[in-house]
Write a protein that holds these residues in place. Structure first.
Motif, mmCIF file in Angstrom:
data_model
loop_
_atom_site.group_PDB
_atom_site.id
_atom_site.type_symbol
_atom_site.label_atom_id
_atom_site.label_comp_id
_atom_site.label_asym_id
_atom_site.label_seq_id
_atom_site.Cartn_x
_atom_site.Cartn_y
_atom_site.Cartn_z
ATOM 1 N N GLU A 3 2.046 11.393 -19.341
ATOM 2 C CA GLU A 3 1.177 11.589 -18.177
ATOM 3 C C GLU A 3 1.000 10.276 -17.424
ATOM 4 O O GLU A 3 1.019 10.244 -16.191
ATOM 5 C CB GLU A 3 -0.178 12.138 -18.619
ATOM 6 N N ARG A 4 0.841 9.188 -18.163
ATOM 7 C CA ARG A 4 0.693 7.879 -17.539
ATOM 8 C C ARG A 4 1.946 7.514 -16.759
ATOM 9 O O ARG A 4 1.875 7.036 -15.621
ATOM 10 C CB ARG A 4 0.396 6.811 -18.593
ATOM 11 N N ILE A 5 3.101 7.784 -17.343
ATOM 12 C CA ILE A 5 4.361 7.459 -16.673
ATOM 13 C C ILE A 5 4.519 8.272 -15.392
ATOM 14 O O ILE A 5 4.911 7.741 -14.345
ATOM 15 C CB ILE A 5 5.546 7.690 -17.632
ATOM 16 N N LYS A 29 -6.642 4.463 -14.314
ATOM 17 C CA LYS A 29 -7.653 3.590 -14.930
ATOM 18 C C LYS A 29 -8.279 4.271 -16.139
ATOM 19 O O LYS A 29 -8.495 3.649 -17.178
ATOM 20 C CB LYS A 29 -8.734 3.221 -13.912
ATOM 21 N N GLU A 30 -8.576 5.556 -16.013
ATOM 22 C CA GLU A 30 -9.185 6.300 -17.106
ATOM 23 C C GLU A 30 -8.230 6.407 -18.294
ATOM 24 O O GLU A 30 -8.628 6.205 -19.445
ATOM 25 C CB GLU A 30 -9.571 7.704 -16.631
ATOM 26 N N ILE A 31 -6.971 6.679 -18.023
ATOM 27 C CA ILE A 31 -5.982 6.802 -19.099
ATOM 28 C C ILE A 31 -5.797 5.466 -19.798
ATOM 29 O O ILE A 31 -5.728 5.404 -21.031
ATOM 30 C CB ILE A 31 -4.647 7.331 -18.535
ATOM 31 N N LEU A 32 -5.713 4.379 -19.039
ATOM 32 C CA LEU A 32 -5.549 3.062 -19.653
ATOM 33 C C LEU A 32 -6.767 2.681 -20.489
ATOM 34 O O LEU A 32 -6.633 2.068 -21.555
ATOM 35 C CB LEU A 32 -5.269 2.013 -18.580
ATOM 36 N N GLN A 35 -6.520 4.660 -23.650
ATOM 37 C CA GLN A 35 -5.462 4.109 -24.479
ATOM 38 C C GLN A 35 -5.942 2.858 -25.210
ATOM 39 O O GLN A 35 -5.688 2.691 -26.403
ATOM 40 C CB GLN A 35 -4.235 3.780 -23.629
ATOM 41 N N GLN A 36 -6.670 1.999 -24.508
ATOM 42 C CA GLN A 36 -7.182 0.781 -25.122
ATOM 43 C C GLN A 36 -8.172 1.113 -26.241
ATOM 44 O O GLN A 36 -8.136 0.511 -27.314
ATOM 45 C CB GLN A 36 -7.838 -0.112 -24.077
ATOM 46 N N ARG A 41 -9.293 1.591 -32.099
ATOM 47 C CA ARG A 41 -9.689 2.448 -33.222
ATOM 48 C C ARG A 41 -8.587 2.510 -34.276
ATOM 49 O O ARG A 41 -8.865 2.480 -35.474
ATOM 50 C CB ARG A 41 -10.011 3.846 -32.713
ATOM 51 N N ILE A 42 -7.336 2.555 -33.826
ATOM 52 C CA ILE A 42 -6.211 2.588 -34.763
ATOM 53 C C ILE A 42 -6.169 1.307 -35.587
ATOM 54 O O ILE A 42 -5.926 1.342 -36.795
ATOM 55 C CB ILE A 42 -4.886 2.815 -34.007
#
Length: 82
Positions: A3-5, A29-32, A35-36, A41-42
């Motif tokens: 989706e980001r791509i 911005k929301e997706i990034l 993702q951060q 969390r990972i």
């Protein structure tokens, strides 16, 4: 990620309406941001578990050198952990 791509490709296209471009950039911005947060969390989840995590501790807080200021600070620490 896909989706980001696709959003980046749409943003880079020259024939996109300015209002749509604003929406695309807001979504990016929301997706990034998500993702951060997921990456952070990972990293925490990948840390090895400490066998002492479930145990209780006894913490002694005493005023050191510094007179009244040290006593006030020690009292503040006790209040925080109550």
């Amino acid at each position: 990620e896909s989706e980001r791509i696709s959003l980046v490709e749409m943003d880079q296209a020259g024939d996109v309406d300015p209002d749509l471009r604003d929406l695309i950039r807001g979504d990016l911005k929301e997706i990034l941001s998500q993702q951060q947060q997921l990456e952070e969390r990972i990293v925490v989840l990948l840390l090895p578990r400490d066998p002492n995590d479930d145990r209780n501790i006894m913490l002694e807080i005493r005023a050191g050198t510094g007179g009244d200021e040290a006593s006030i600070f020690a009292g503040d620490l006790v209040a925080i952990y109550k």
